[in-house]
Design an enzyme around this catalytic site. Structure first.
Site, PDB file in Angstrom:
ATOM      1  N   ILE A   1     -28.545 -15.220   2.142  1.00  0.00           N
ATOM      2  CA  ILE A   1     -27.143 -15.470   1.807  1.00  0.00           C
ATOM      3  C   ILE A   1     -26.384 -15.325   3.118  1.00  0.00           C
ATOM      4  O   ILE A   1     -26.539 -14.342   3.842  1.00  0.00           O
ATOM      5  CB  ILE A   1     -26.639 -14.496   0.726  1.00  0.00           C
ATOM      6  CG1 ILE A   1     -25.183 -14.778   0.347  1.00  0.00           C
ATOM      7  CG2 ILE A   1     -26.825 -13.057   1.127  1.00  0.00           C
ATOM      8  CD1 ILE A   1     -24.698 -13.969  -0.851  1.00  0.00           C
ATOM      9  N   SER A   2     -25.604 -16.335   3.464  1.00  0.00           N
ATOM     10  CA  SER A   2     -25.017 -16.411   4.800  1.00  0.00           C
ATOM     11  C   SER A   2     -23.948 -15.357   5.035  1.00  0.00           C
ATOM     12  O   SER A   2     -23.326 -14.836   4.098  1.00  0.00           O
ATOM     13  CB  SER A   2     -24.405 -17.801   5.036  1.00  0.00           C
ATOM     14  OG  SER A   2     -25.392 -18.802   5.012  1.00  0.00           O
TER      15      SER A   2
END
Length: 204
Positions: free
Chosen positions: A51-52
């Site tokens: 997840i960025s």
């Protein structure tokens, strides 16, 4: 998170700030990582994906300049967090994920939180989703060696695409606009994303 990691670093698009304030990021990570959900770095979500970092997500969304009526293609559903942000900001979201287990988990999380304007499928993200093209905007959450031509072909006239481009050691975030059928490229900043893997499914 929104004030210190995003707004204080120069992101001022109100729609982006409101969406990131409203979407519960901890709902898109595993239980063991919930305490770290709002820290400013990527987190693992399984299948070798992440997840960025919140800040880079905000930058990507701001440069897409989304409108409420927009139809958006997302390449790389991942956890579903960015999908949820897009769903709050625009009318329709079409998201492609190559890992079936991530797609299923994201779909479940989005349904649990009430996001009904999203369609997710498993496939090769570099091929986009031609059956629903053209799109007003495309967000790519994995790095391509070059801008995938099939994605650009699915942008409407005046459409915008934000995509990381380059090799693992040297990537840059690019904003691509469709101007009279030709790509107009603006380099935004350096970045680091997992690679975009091609040839993992049909184009839908």
């Amino acid at each position: 998170m929104v004030r210190t990691q995003i707004e204080d670093r120069g992101v001022h698009d109100l729609a982006v700030l409101e969406a990131m304030s409203a979407v519960p990021r901890h709902e898109f990570v595993t239980a063991s990582l919930k305490d770290a959900a709002y820290e400013d770095h990527p987190l693992p979500i399984g299948a070798g994906q992440t997840i960025s970092q919140p800040y880079i997500v905000a930058v990507m969304l701001e440069h897409l300049a989304l409108e409420p009526a927009d139809r958006v293609l997302e390449v790389g559903t991942g956890s579903g967090y960015v999908t949820a942000l897009l769903a709050r900001m625009c009318a329709e979201v079409y998201s492609v994920e190559r890992h079936a287990e991530l797609a299923a988990a994201a779909e479940a999380a989005l349904a649990r939180l009430g996001y009904a304007n999203v369609k997710i499928r498993v496939g090769d993200g570099s091929l986009g989703w031609p059956g629903y093209a053209p799109f007003d905007a495309i967000l790519v959450s994995a790095a391509a060696s070059e801008v995938p031509p099939m994605l650009f072909a699915q942008l409407c006239e005046g459409g915008r695409m934000v995509v990381p481009v380059g090799l693992p050691a040297s990537q840059e975030l690019q904003l691509i606009r469709n101007v009279n059928g030709q790509p107009e490229v603006q380099v935004l900043e350096g970045c680091r994303f997992v690679p975009l893997v091609e040839g993992t499914g049909d184009s839908g």
